[in-house]
Motif scaffolding. Structure first.
Motif, short mmCIF file in Angstrom:
data_model
loop_
_atom_site.label_atom_id
_atom_site.label_comp_id
_atom_site.label_asym_id
_atom_site.label_seq_id
_atom_site.Cartn_x
_atom_site.Cartn_y
_atom_site.Cartn_z
N CYS A 94 2.35 2.73 5.72
CA CYS A 94 1.32 2.73 4.69
C CYS A 94 0.94 4.14 4.26
O CYS A 94 0.48 4.35 3.15
N ARG A 95 1.14 5.12 5.13
CA ARG A 95 0.87 6.50 4.73
C ARG A 95 1.92 7.02 3.76
O ARG A 95 1.62 7.82 2.90
N GLN A 96 3.17 6.56 3.92
CA GLN A 96 4.27 7.22 3.22
C GLN A 96 4.93 6.39 2.13
O GLN A 96 5.62 6.94 1.28
N ALA A 97 4.77 5.07 2.15
CA ALA A 97 5.50 4.22 1.20
C ALA A 97 4.99 4.41 -0.22
O ALA A 97 3.79 4.56 -0.45
N HIS A 98 5.91 4.38 -1.18
CA HIS A 98 5.53 4.51 -2.58
C HIS A 98 5.11 3.17 -3.18
O HIS A 98 4.52 3.12 -4.26
N CYS A 99 5.45 2.07 -2.50
CA CYS A 99 5.18 0.73 -3.03
C CYS A 99 4.25 -0.02 -2.09
O CYS A 99 4.02 0.41 -0.96
#
Length: 706
Positions: free
Chosen positions: A538-543
């Protein structure tokens, strides 16, 4: 204990780290701000309670100084420079107002209290600066790009420079050494320092970024070097170190791209040094003396009142000029209210020069404590109101039909690691990919292998080879499942240095629309302290990330509950997930998608909105009508899908959802991703509470934090 910590800097550092890690989650569970917890922790371990730490300890003083410069550095690093350029005149005007009004009011209070002209002006300059202590709270709401936030943060540089220039002028006058030439020299030094800092960091930074790889350790060290050299240079130029830190943040912001290095820079400060700075503020507080100062001395109360009123007036006038809402005015006020770094520096210098007496020193300390608590508290209120205003705007969009369900085919990525969950996760993903008639989506099963983890878990040169073979076998199994369930899939294998980052990068490269991950029930203490893979995603995902916990076969989910908090785009995504699942289940009762078998029973979606029992009937009708705008026309729905809109009066939101969930097979929740202490977490408190208690299958959709 106190003697050991005083003689052992390593012990003091370990204690500060322990408080930084343990205190914020504890106060969060009590629904109190992290900053309040850190201040309380500082009071408890400080010289006026347990006596384990003292503010004059070299270890504490060093780490606290690093914390305050890091606070302003991150503020500069996260400013939207394009927006800052657009509104730089607004920042200057607000800075001028929030400097001049407290300056005049403080000077008047000094004259009224019997101080001489120089001392009265110095007292005014003490009130004129500000330190935006509420900025971590702004980050927790993802509101860094709000115009009012940028204006307030941008005004910091003007107020701190101006107040410290007045301080230098007053000290020169007090010592009888004032000269026009000296004042001009000071102004020239400050101008040269600011220009040099920005130009040098930008030119060297561009060259270094071009030569460095993504995540290069040298780049991280160079950023930290720029921060601390700028802070030192500011003091040599005759201004407060936080001004140099803020300028360094702006300059680095212009050259450092988004990526691992920027994340690491923010992580180091937000999780380590900034909490220690707030603990140090607590060390300064002697509660009995503080109470006596506030209650016994009318001067302390007057000083606090003058500051609060003058800063509030500056925010109100700025809001009128720029046509800001009440929440935006409150944002300006709350961020310009706290008096910490520059205030303490000016007061200490004035006291040592004999221009300010002990009553002023104690009163300013009381002022610092009050504003350090009041400012962040008002920032929390302002951010909540800003969110309500943005939600209201989205509700207007919903009522006018500007928000609508998306029916296109999706690319859904599913990280594969646990064979026991593989079939259920893929089955759920296959129900989310469907688009309009004649359009097929795609499931992207992904296996990530990390060499470092392979070597750590099993010693030997064959560890990585073994894990690669296992990953390939998992992907072969997913192909077999996709043939049985009849959905399109494209298995992927990735070797990466970390699991969460590898999944996020693969999702970006493949253009994934959703990430679907499974979640178990980790020990509460472990999750509380260390988080898990979902947090990292959740910190890194773009979607958006859809976290699933399935209690039964996804094909058997026929009663779907969607709790709707407000009519926002996030809530619309909940409805979209429910519609996709319902449409898929209605045509596939037990077989693969696309079969024409008669369904074994109807599929029902319940949109549940729990509201205050005192809500007027007309507003309830408006909410019902706006929810119905999201529903497809009955003629366009699957023949066996029914949708029910329920508005239920209840003050106990969580209990109301639990009661309704007992009658359903699946609950689709929404999680508002937040930042706590600078770090994003995957689930809100309400979603986490419900996940621990729901006995049916659950989906939690979390928007990306951008």
């Amino acid at each position: 204990m106190a003697e050991y910590l005083a003689a052992n800097p390593l012990g003091s550092f370990a204690l500060l780290l322990a408080l930084s890690v343990l205190v914020p989650p504890l106060f969060r569970r009590m629904r109190l701000p992290d900053l309040v917890g850190l201040l309380v922790a500082g009071v408890l371990v400080g010289p006026h309670a347990l006596g384990w730490l003292t503010p004059d300890s070299p270890t504490v003083a060093l780490l606290s100084d690093v914390g305050v410069v890091y606070l302003l550095f991150i503020a500069g690093l996260e400013i939207d420079l394009a927006e800052f350029q657009r509104i730089r005149q607004r920042s200057f005007r607000f800075g001028l107002l929030t400097f001049s009004l407290p300056m005049v009011a403080g000077t008047a209070l000094g004259f009224f209290s019997g101080f001489g002209a120089v001392s009265a002006v110095l007292l005014g300059s003490v009130l004129a600066s500000h330190t935006p202590l509420g900025y971590p709270i702004v980050r927790s709401y993802g509101a860094m790009r709000e115009e009012s936030v940028t204006v307030a943060i941008g005004g910091t540089i003007f107020t701190d420079i101006a107040s410290l220039l007045v301080l230098a002028l007053c000290i020169s006058l007090g010592q009888g050494s004032f000269s026009a030439l000296g004042l001009v020299g000071l102004l020239v030094k400050v101008a040269v320092f600011a220009t040099t800092t920005v130009v040098v960091i930008r030119r060297l930074g561009h060259a270094l970024v071009r030569r460095s790889g993504d995540g290069d350790g040298r780049l991280l060290v160079a950023v930290l070097l720029a921060l601390f050299l700028s802070a030192v240079g500011a003091e040599l130029a005759g201004v407060e170190k936080i001004v140099g830190a803020f300028l360094a943040g702006l300059a680095v912001n212009a050259v450092l791209p988004e990526g691992p290095v920027k994340e690491q820079v923010i992580l180091v400060g937000a999780s380590l040094f900034i909490p220690i700075f707030f603990i140090d503020l607590g060390l300064l507080l002697d509660v009995p003396v503080f109470l006596r100062t506030v209650m016994g001395f009318g001067f302390a109360a007057a000083l606090i009142g003058v500051l609060v009123a003058s800063k509030g007036l500056a925010a109100w006038l700025s809001g009128l000029i720029y046509r800001y809402s009440g929440a935006e005015m409150l944002t300006l006020w709350s961020l310009s209210l706290p008096q910490v770094a520059a205030t303490l520096a000016a007061t200490t210098v004035g006291f040592r020069a004999g221009l300010l007496n002990e009553t002023v020193l104690n009163s300013v300390l009381a002022l610092m404590v009050v504003t350090a608590i009041l400012g962040p508290a008002l920032t929390s209120m302002a951010m909540a109101r800003l969110r309500e205003e943005r939600t209201a705007a989205l509700q207007t969009d919903a009522s006018t039909g500007q928000l609508a369900l998306v029916h296109r085919a999706l690319r859904v990525m599913v990280p594969i690691a646990n064979p026991a969950n593989e079939r259920a996760l893929l089955g759920m993903a296959s129900q989310l990919i469907g688009g309009e008639e004649g359009r097929e989506g795609l499931v992207l099963p992904l296996a990530v292998v990390t060499p470092s983890r392979s070597e750590a878990e099993r010693q030997g040169s064959m560890a990585l080879t073994t894990d690669l073979a296992r990953a390939r076998q998992l992907l072969l199994d997913t192909e077999a499942i996709s043939r049985v369930l009849r959905f399109r899939s494209s298995p992927l294998l990735r070797v990466d240095h970390e699991v969460a980052g590898g999944i996020a990068r693969a999702a970006l490269e493949q253009g994934a629309d959703l990430l679907v991950v499974g979640v178990g029930s980790p020990a509460r203490l472990g999750r509380w302290l260390f988080g898990d893979l979902v947090d990292g995603l959740c910190r890194q995902a773009h979607c958006p990330v859809v976290v699933t916990r399935l209690r039964r076969n996804p094909r058997e989910l026929r009663r779907l509950l969607v709790p709707i908090k407000d009519l926002s785009a996030s809530a619309l995504e909940q409805v979209q997930l429910a519609e996709r699942i319902a449409n898929s289940v209605s045509t596939t009762p037990g077989g693969p998608p696309g079969t024409a078998e008669a369904p074994s029973g109807p599929v029902r979606i319940t949109l549940l909105h729990l509201h205050d029992p005192r809500l007027p009937e007309i507003e309830r009708q408006q909410i019902r009508q706006q929810l119905q705008h999201w529903l497809p026309d009955p003629d366009a729905r699957r023949p066996r899908v029914a949708v029910d809109v329920q508005l239920v009066p209840s003050l106990a939101i969580e209990a109301g959802i639990l009661r309704q969930a007992s009658l359903h097979d699946l609950v689709i929740l929404r999680s508002q991703r937040r930042l706590v202490g600078g770090l994003p977490i995957a689930a809100s408190d309400r979603a986490s509470w419900l996940l621990r208690r729901l006995s049916c299958s659950t989906l939690v959709i979390s928007d990306p934090l951008h």
